[in-house]
Design a protein around this motif. Structure first.
Motif, PDB file in Angstrom:
ATOM      1  N   LEU A  81       0.813  -1.214   0.000  1.00 39.20           N
ATOM      2  CA  LEU A  81       0.000   0.000   0.000  1.00 39.20           C
ATOM      3  C   LEU A  81       0.846   1.263   0.000  1.00 39.20           C
ATOM      4  N   ASP A  82       2.075   1.174   0.478  1.00 39.50           N
ATOM      5  CA  ASP A  82       2.981   2.308   0.388  1.00 39.50           C
ATOM      6  C   ASP A  82       4.342   1.797  -0.065  1.00 39.50           C
ATOM      7  N   ASN A  83       5.356   2.631   0.044  1.00 39.08           N
ATOM      8  CA  ASN A  83       6.657   2.298  -0.540  1.00 39.08           C
ATOM      9  C   ASN A  83       7.672   1.806   0.482  1.00 39.08           C
ATOM     10  N   THR A  84       7.192   1.292   1.632  1.00 35.22           N
ATOM     11  CA  THR A  84       8.095   0.830   2.683  1.00 35.22           C
ATOM     12  C   THR A  84       8.293  -0.683   2.668  1.00 35.22           C
ATOM     13  N   SER A  85       7.625  -1.403   1.778  1.00 29.66           N
ATOM     14  CA  SER A  85       7.700  -2.872   1.706  1.00 29.66           C
ATOM     15  C   SER A  85       7.284  -3.531   3.020  1.00 29.66           C
ATOM     16  N   SER A  86       6.345  -2.922   3.708  1.00 31.06           N
ATOM     17  CA  SER A  86       5.874  -3.463   4.982  1.00 31.06           C
ATOM     18  C   SER A  86       4.732  -4.445   4.747  1.00 31.06           C
ATOM     19  N   ASN A  87       4.873  -5.669   5.267  1.00 30.20           N
ATOM     20  CA  ASN A  87       3.807  -6.657   5.137  1.00 30.20           C
ATOM     21  C   ASN A  87       2.544  -6.232   5.878  1.00 30.20           C
ATOM     22  N   ASP A  88       2.712  -5.365   6.878  1.00 27.76           N
ATOM     23  CA  ASP A  88       1.549  -4.881   7.624  1.00 27.76           C
ATOM     24  C   ASP A  88       0.737  -3.870   6.826  1.00 27.76           C
ATOM     25  N   LYS A  89       1.299  -3.421   5.722  1.00 31.31           N
ATOM     26  CA  LYS A  89       0.603  -2.455   4.857  1.00 31.31           C
ATOM     27  C   LYS A  89       0.616  -3.000   3.431  1.00 31.31           C
ATOM     28  N   SER A  90      -0.132  -4.069   3.232  1.00 33.97           N
ATOM     29  CA  SER A  90      -0.102  -4.734   1.928  1.00 33.97           C
ATOM     30  C   SER A  90      -1.464  -5.328   1.597  1.00 33.97           C
ATOM     31  N   ILE A  91      -1.616  -5.709   0.328  1.00 32.24           N
ATOM     32  CA  ILE A  91      -2.797  -6.417  -0.172  1.00 32.24           C
ATOM     33  C   ILE A  91      -2.375  -7.845  -0.481  1.00 32.24           C
ATOM     34  N   ASP A  92      -3.096  -8.802   0.059  1.00 32.42           N
ATOM     35  CA  ASP A  92      -2.768 -10.205  -0.187  1.00 32.42           C
ATOM     36  C   ASP A  92      -2.919 -10.543  -1.672  1.00 32.42           C
ATOM     37  N   ALA A  93      -2.101 -11.483  -2.129  1.00 33.28           N
ATOM     38  CA  ALA A  93      -2.263 -12.004  -3.488  1.00 33.28           C
ATOM     39  C   ALA A  93      -3.661 -12.614  -3.637  1.00 33.28           C
ATOM     40  N   TYR A  94      -4.201 -12.561  -4.853  1.00 37.30           N
ATOM     41  CA  TYR A  94      -5.519 -13.155  -5.078  1.00 37.30           C
ATOM     42  C   TYR A  94      -5.568 -13.850  -6.436  1.00 37.30           C
ATOM     43  N   PHE A  95      -6.455 -14.820  -6.511  1.00 32.02           N
ATOM     44  CA  PHE A  95      -6.670 -15.604  -7.734  1.00 32.02           C
ATOM     45  C   PHE A  95      -8.171 -15.682  -7.964  1.00 32.02           C
ATOM     46  N   VAL A  96      -8.621 -15.137  -9.098  1.00 27.55           N
ATOM     47  CA  VAL A  96     -10.048 -15.016  -9.383  1.00 27.55           C
ATOM     48  C   VAL A  96     -10.344 -15.644 -10.739  1.00 27.55           C
ATOM     49  N   ASN A  97     -11.473 -16.337 -10.816  1.00 33.48           N
ATOM     50  CA  ASN A  97     -11.893 -16.982 -12.056  1.00 33.48           C
ATOM     51  C   ASN A  97     -13.284 -16.495 -12.452  1.00 33.48           C
ATOM     52  N   ASN A  98     -13.445 -16.179 -13.731  1.00 31.43           N
ATOM     53  CA  ASN A  98     -14.737 -15.796 -14.296  1.00 31.43           C
ATOM     54  C   ASN A  98     -15.129 -16.792 -15.375  1.00 31.43           C
ATOM     55  N   LEU A  99     -16.417 -17.006 -15.519  1.00 27.34           N
ATOM     56  CA  LEU A  99     -16.943 -17.907 -16.548  1.00 27.34           C
ATOM     57  C   LEU A  99     -17.758 -17.102 -17.541  1.00 27.34           C
ATOM     58  N   ASN A 100     -17.463 -17.277 -18.822  1.00 25.09           N
ATOM     59  CA  ASN A 100     -18.170 -16.561 -19.881  1.00 25.09           C
ATOM     60  C   ASN A 100     -18.761 -17.574 -20.871  1.00 25.09           C
ATOM     61  N   VAL A 101     -20.081 -17.546 -21.024  1.00 24.75           N
ATOM     62  CA  VAL A 101     -20.779 -18.447 -21.945  1.00 24.75           C
ATOM     63  C   VAL A 101     -21.495 -17.598 -22.986  1.00 24.75           C
TER      64      VAL A 101
END
Length: 755
Positions: free
Chosen positions: A667-687
């Motif tokens: 979230l900022d430029n300090t590389s702090s794990n306490d100020k971060s967004i977790d990795a995510y994996f998202v799937n969408n289906l299109n028919v």
């Protein structure tokens, strides 16, 4: 607005029906050649071609049709390489954003038919002002890095080049209607005359509405697109009017980390630190991850924008062509806010009763005009293409605020203005560009651009501070590169480009130390393999920044965040793309980016408030500075992966699984794990499925299931830290993280009728 749209629609419908009634079949081949000429001349200087030594991806309207069910343009581009998208309201409608290689929208140069679209002052792009614009788009080219950008603000991460619809050879009418989760619905109608006696006309009307995933984050979006033109063998004229009006309930504040995580103790601690009202505390405790800070009924953003474009192209001879384009953009709107327990002096400091307290409803207005003129001359002979072009843009914007209601004991006139400022910006550029095929295998590019920017701001800010600024910048931006064609299938390329970029309005008006302009040196090296059923691209990049502007924790005079220059920073990575047609029914497309995004060194600032533990009165307030080295640039994940698996079990029917992985973001430029967004994996289906009965040209059915596996993730956020401690205490700083949760499983279902 609605009555105006109705009149425009009726007029256009009359033109279309009149012309369509007299359409002639024997003009088809001739008309096709004309339209191709128009597009080639209009965008010849700004579009990358197969041999251009830059990293780019083309996406055509047919690729977007099945997912174009109401979500904004950035969301529809989510599968492109190095792209990360986000939505404030969580469902892709309303305020949305795009980052490319970690660079946000202010660093992505956007043009529409070669006309600059980025806001001149903030340098951002607000797609909410152009809802359903994709329905009037022929194709989009995303160039990563500096690319071939020639018009508008400097590209510091990417260029997004949008071309509107190519004139249809035949008359048509289409309508798309879609419904989905969170009350989302889209309705549009598109009509076109086809070409008759060298003339054509086309148009679209759209309405999109959504309640949003986030509480109260509703959106009511209207837009239109009108185009008419003239074509013959040597000349083309097209006049375009498009615009939109959005009323969007605000969801800008974000959701506190403890609320996102349903951490009851953390929520209570947040309440204890921030002293909300009883109503606000209950909102925090009871809303869950769809929490919205705003509760006032009309806490909305209300803005209308209209664009007028005129494009003229002419083929003077076999070797020489030119195009000239003009643009006028008119924008006006406000966002409305309810503020409680305000002091009259915060609005009218000279009032004798400035210490009076009361509640306020205020509107902050932007009233702006943007003028643009661009041109390009093209000489082509044998193995040489020469371009000479440029442009001049002028922006004028008024910023002012008004109080529309208050409960102050002292009477003040309703709609009293409490601040006013204007901004004037002029942007001039000229360039010379050469493309030369040295032999059958080697292609060379040289592009030299000079750009001059003047900016002036006079008046007071919304915080009642003087913001008198007058700055001028001169930039030289060279680009050159080579492409070597190994054989019919393989090629390699390399390029270097320099880009310079002026600070934005906030940088100039809020920062007590005048910021420097930014500079980027972009090095690209790539390989391409293209066969009938297979394509592969590999692109290495190194983007070396000088004086990049970043958030450092520093604050302006009223406590707002300001950006500071950092001497050295870089982005380096490898981008991989591949596609393979396994069979006539099954296709795989995938891309991945692996990168490092670093700041060599910067000073991080936290403000320290020390108070008397007996009286709780503030004793001192001062910055605490800590130096960081070799840290990660915020919002720049090391890994981005996207894939699309497409299976066509029947004729005109397909099922696609769209997957996206985004690595951890800080979230900022300090590389702090306490100020971060977790990795995510998202799937969408299109028919999608299309039928072609005898009574209609085509009926298309499209289903989009977003977040198929119900992941709870966030894609954006912000943070700030501060000390608040008794005198002499060694208490650690307090950090507040806010996130933008994205919707869990949701769907959009649409039907398109083509006549």
């Amino acid at each position: 607005m609605k009555s105006t749209l109705k009149k425009l629609f009726l007029f256009l419908a009359f033109v279309v029906l009149t012309v369509t009634a007299n359409a002639q079949e024997n003009q088809k081949q001739q008309d096709s050649t004309k339209t191709e000429k128009l597009d080639k001349i209009l965008l010849s200087a700004t579009r990358a071609k197969d041999k251009t030594p830059v990293a780019f991806t083309n996406i055509k309207k047919e690729q977007l049709e099945s997912i174009n069910l109401g979500q904004d343009l950035p969301i529809l581009l989510d599968q492109l390489p190095s792209v990360v998208t986000t939505s404030d309201a969580g469902a892709g409608v309303g305020y949305t954003g795009i980052r490319v290689r970690g660079s946000d929208a202010t660093r992505v140069n956007v043009t529409i038919n070669g006309i600059p679209y980025n806001d001149a002052e903030s340098q951002g792009t607000f797609w909410v002002n152009m809802p359903d614009f994709v329905s009037s788009v022929e194709d989009i080219q995303l160039q990563r890095g500096v690319g071939t950008s020639t018009n508008g603000s400097g590209a510091f991460g990417a260029s997004l080049n949008i071309k509107t619809l190519t004139p249809s050879k035949q008359g048509y009418a289409t309508t798309t209607n879609a419904v989905g989760s969170f009350g989302t619905r889209k309705h549009n109608i598109n009509i076109g005359s086809g070409l008759k006696n060298n003339f054509y006309a086309e148009g679209r009307l759209s309405n999109i509405q959504s309640d949003g995933y986030i509480d109260r984050a509703r959106a009511d979006l209207n837009s239109y697109y009108l185009e008419t033109g003239f074509l013959n063998e040597k000349s083309a004229i097209k006049a375009i009017v498009f615009g939109g009006k959005e009323i969007t309930y605000q969801s800008w504040y974000g959701t506190p980390e403890a609320v996102v995580n349903n951490d009851r103790d953390g929520i209570q601690a947040f309440i204890d630190r921030n002293f909300p009202s009883d109503e606000e505390a209950q909102n925090l405790l009871n809303s869950g991850r769809t929490y919205n800070f705003y509760t006032y009924d009309n806490e909305v953003d209300n803005y209308e924008q209209t664009h007028y474009q005129l494009h003229i192209s002419h083929q003077f001879s076999t070797h020489f062509s030119a195009n000239v384009s003009g643009n006028f953009t008119r924008g006006k709107g406000f966002f409305e806010q309810y503020k409680n327990n305000e002091e009259l002096g915060e609005y009218f400091p000279n009032n004798v009763n400035a210490s009076d307290e009361g509640d306020v409803i205020r509107r902050r207005w932007l009233d702006n005009d943007f003028y643009a003129f661009v041109y390009a001359l093209n000489y082509t002979k044998d193995n040489l293409n020469l371009y000479f072009g440029g442009g001049y843009n002028m922006y004028k914007g008024d910023h002012f605020g008004e109080v529309i209601w208050d409960s102050f004991p002292t009477s003040i006139p309703i709609r009293s203005n409490y601040y006013f400022s204007y901004g004037d910006k002029e942007d001039f550029n000229t360039y010379a560009k050469a493309e030369y095929s040295i032999n059958s295998n080697l292609f060379a590019l040289l592009d030299l651009q000079y750009r001059k920017v003047n900016y002036e701001s006079v008046g007071t800010s919304s915080d009642l501070l003087n913001i008198n600024v007058k700055e001028s910048y001169d930039f030289f931006n060279p680009k050159f590169g080579l492409t070597y064609t190994i054989d019919n299938y393989n090629s390699i390329y390399g390029s270097y480009a320099m880009a310079n970029r002026e600070p934005n309005r906030d940088d100039l008006t809020k920062n007590p130390v005048r910021p420097k302009s930014e500079q980027l040196h972009d090095f690209e090296l790539g390989y391409k393999l293209r066969k009938t059923n297979l394509y592969t691209t590999v692109n290495l990049y190194y983007m070396d920044y000088k004086d990049q502007l970043i958030l450092t924790g520093d604050l302006d005079d009223v406590g707002g965040p300001i950006r500071q220059n950092v001497a050295k920073s870089y982005r380096a990575g490898i981008e991989l793309q591949a596609g393979y047609k396994v069979s006539g029914r099954f296709r795989i497309d995938a891309n991945a980016t692996f990168s490092q995004n670093k700041i060599k060194a910067f000073d991080y600032v936290i403000y320290d408030t020390q108070y008397d533990p007996n009286t709780f009165e503030s004793i001192s307030y001062a910055p605490v500075v800590e130096q960081f080295e070799d840290t990660d640039i915020s919002f720049s994940p090391d890994v981005i992966f996207g894939s699309t698996l497409t299976y066509s079990p029947i004729k005109n029917g397909s099922i696609a699984l769209l997957s996206k992985y985004v690595g951890k973001q800080y979230l900022d430029n300090t590389s702090s794990n306490d100020k971060s967004i977790d990795a995510y994996f998202v799937n969408n289906l299109n028919v999608s499925y299309k039928i072609q009965p005898k009574w209609i040209k085509e009926i298309g059915f499209n289903l989009l299931v977003n977040n198929l596996f119900n992941s709870e993730y966030v894609s954006n956020g912000y943070t700030y830290s501060y000390f608040y401690r008794p005198v002499g205490s060694s208490d650690a700083p307090i950090t507040e993280n806010f996130y933008y949760p994205q919707a869990t499983t949701n769907f959009l279902l649409g039907m398109t009728l083509k006549f």
